[in-house]
Design a protein around this motif. Sequence first.
Motif, mmCIF file in Angstrom:
data_model
loop_
_atom_site.group_PDB
_atom_site.id
_atom_site.type_symbol
_atom_site.label_atom_id
_atom_site.label_comp_id
_atom_site.label_asym_id
_atom_site.label_seq_id
_atom_site.Cartn_x
_atom_site.Cartn_y
_atom_site.Cartn_z
ATOM 1 N N UNK A 1 0.845 -1.190 0.000
ATOM 2 C CA UNK A 1 0.000 0.000 0.000
ATOM 3 C C UNK A 1 0.882 1.242 0.000
ATOM 4 N N UNK A 2 0.272 2.373 -0.303
ATOM 5 C CA UNK A 2 0.960 3.666 -0.262
ATOM 6 C C UNK A 2 0.598 4.389 1.028
ATOM 7 N N UNK A 3 1.536 5.147 1.553
ATOM 8 C CA UNK A 3 1.248 5.982 2.706
ATOM 9 C C UNK A 3 1.967 7.314 2.570
ATOM 10 N N UNK A 4 1.405 8.325 3.204
ATOM 11 C CA UNK A 4 1.927 9.681 3.098
ATOM 12 C C UNK A 4 2.107 10.291 4.475
ATOM 13 N N UNK A 5 3.219 11.009 4.620
ATOM 14 C CA UNK A 5 3.553 11.698 5.863
ATOM 15 C C UNK A 5 3.530 13.201 5.581
ATOM 16 N N UNK A 6 2.858 13.958 6.435
ATOM 17 C CA UNK A 6 2.678 15.393 6.209
ATOM 18 C C UNK A 6 3.448 16.166 7.274
ATOM 19 N N UNK A 7 4.204 17.168 6.809
ATOM 20 C CA UNK A 7 5.058 17.957 7.697
ATOM 21 C C UNK A 7 4.787 19.444 7.504
ATOM 22 N N UNK A 8 4.838 20.199 8.584
ATOM 23 C CA UNK A 8 4.948 21.663 8.513
ATOM 24 C C UNK A 8 6.354 22.004 8.964
ATOM 25 N N UNK A 9 7.079 22.668 8.082
ATOM 26 C CA UNK A 9 8.511 22.870 8.287
ATOM 27 C C UNK A 9 9.136 21.487 8.544
ATOM 28 N N UNK A 10 9.800 21.280 9.646
ATOM 29 C CA UNK A 10 10.408 19.968 9.885
ATOM 30 C C UNK A 10 9.633 19.120 10.880
ATOM 31 N N UNK A 11 8.410 19.560 11.203
ATOM 32 C CA UNK A 11 7.642 18.893 12.245
ATOM 33 C C UNK A 11 6.542 18.013 11.656
ATOM 34 N N UNK A 12 6.536 16.743 12.049
ATOM 35 C CA UNK A 12 5.510 15.810 11.587
ATOM 36 C C UNK A 12 4.138 16.217 12.115
ATOM 37 N N UNK A 13 3.122 16.116 11.239
ATOM 38 C CA UNK A 13 1.761 16.494 11.612
ATOM 39 C C UNK A 13 0.809 15.299 11.671
ATOM 40 N N UNK A 14 0.766 14.511 10.598
ATOM 41 C CA UNK A 14 -0.123 13.353 10.554
ATOM 42 C C UNK A 14 0.271 12.479 9.372
ATOM 43 N N UNK A 15 -0.322 11.286 9.312
ATOM 44 C CA UNK A 15 -0.064 10.370 8.204
ATOM 45 C C UNK A 15 -1.382 9.768 7.732
ATOM 46 N N UNK A 16 -1.433 9.440 6.451
ATOM 47 C CA UNK A 16 -2.591 8.789 5.838
ATOM 48 C C UNK A 16 -2.087 7.652 4.961
ATOM 49 N N UNK A 17 -2.969 6.682 4.717
ATOM 50 C CA UNK A 17 -2.562 5.611 3.804
ATOM 51 C C UNK A 17 -3.743 5.143 2.971
ATOM 52 N N UNK A 18 -3.428 4.459 1.869
ATOM 53 C CA UNK A 18 -4.440 3.925 0.958
ATOM 54 C C UNK A 18 -4.436 2.403 1.092
ATOM 55 N N UNK A 19 -5.355 1.824 1.848
ATOM 56 C CA UNK A 19 -5.361 0.375 2.047
ATOM 57 C C UNK A 19 -5.468 -0.404 0.735
ATOM 58 N N UNK A 20 -6.215 0.148 -0.218
ATOM 59 C CA UNK A 20 -6.353 -0.467 -1.535
ATOM 60 C C UNK A 20 -5.441 0.273 -2.499
#
Length: 272
Positions: A169-188
């Motif tokens: 699966x694919x997953x994405x990590x979201x950052x503001x500047x260098x700080x992690x905010x949240x992650x999402x993924x596509x199960x399919x």
Amino acid sequence: MQKLDILYLTDLYYKAQGRNYYEEDLYITSQLKDHFNVLIGHPQQAIDHIDKADLIVFRNTGPVVYYQEYFDQFVNSVKVKNTPTFNSFDGKADMKGKQYLLDLYAQNYSVIPTVEKIEDLDRLPKSDQYIIKLKNGADSIGMQSVSKEEIANENLDGKIIQPYIDFEYELSFYFINNEFQYALYAPDKHKRWELMPYEPQSLELDFASKFIEWNNMKCGIQRVDACKLKDGSLLLVELEDLNPYLSIDLLSEDKKHFFIDNFVKALTALKA
């Protein structure tokens, strides 16, 4: 304290599969208006309005390849006028095309194997299928899937070559500047824009953070897109450092507030 004037650039009419740009930016600007004076502008009408803003937010503006000459003039204008922008235009990743994937692969980073010449195919894992992408493309523009037999007949000028990767699966990590905010993924993996919240493990966060550190941007929102292989390892698919779509509507209210609060702090710090 007087509110800062923000020129918030977005294309509310841009159509993208599985994504409603306008909904995302209408939500974000509805939250920012409590902290800033927000002027919403189209990315191809921005130059004449630079002087009206204390800072410029470059958000869901669509692929700039469609208006590259104007975008280059815009970037030059904000530099000349010394107007702060968010994102800053100093990224080394998708902001400048796909060259970074070639560079990172050559430096043994954990990225999808990538070359640009047919004679370099032997540097890639053996594959019966290859993905060809435009070196300066975005949003899957011009992407092709070709067989091992067909690739020899392709015109590869201005393109990159990657092997077909059978990932989980694919997953994405979201950052503001260098700080992690949240992650999402596509199960399919066949429905890459049907995303769900994801709680990354520490090793996965370390993976994503390495690319944020490598990019070393002054400021901005970045999205690290990766694929998880069957053995549990991760490979970088792309590092979106210009105008990443955030899928913010999928977050819980607490996560939304967390993100917006950090966004406000980051924007305020530009003029501190």
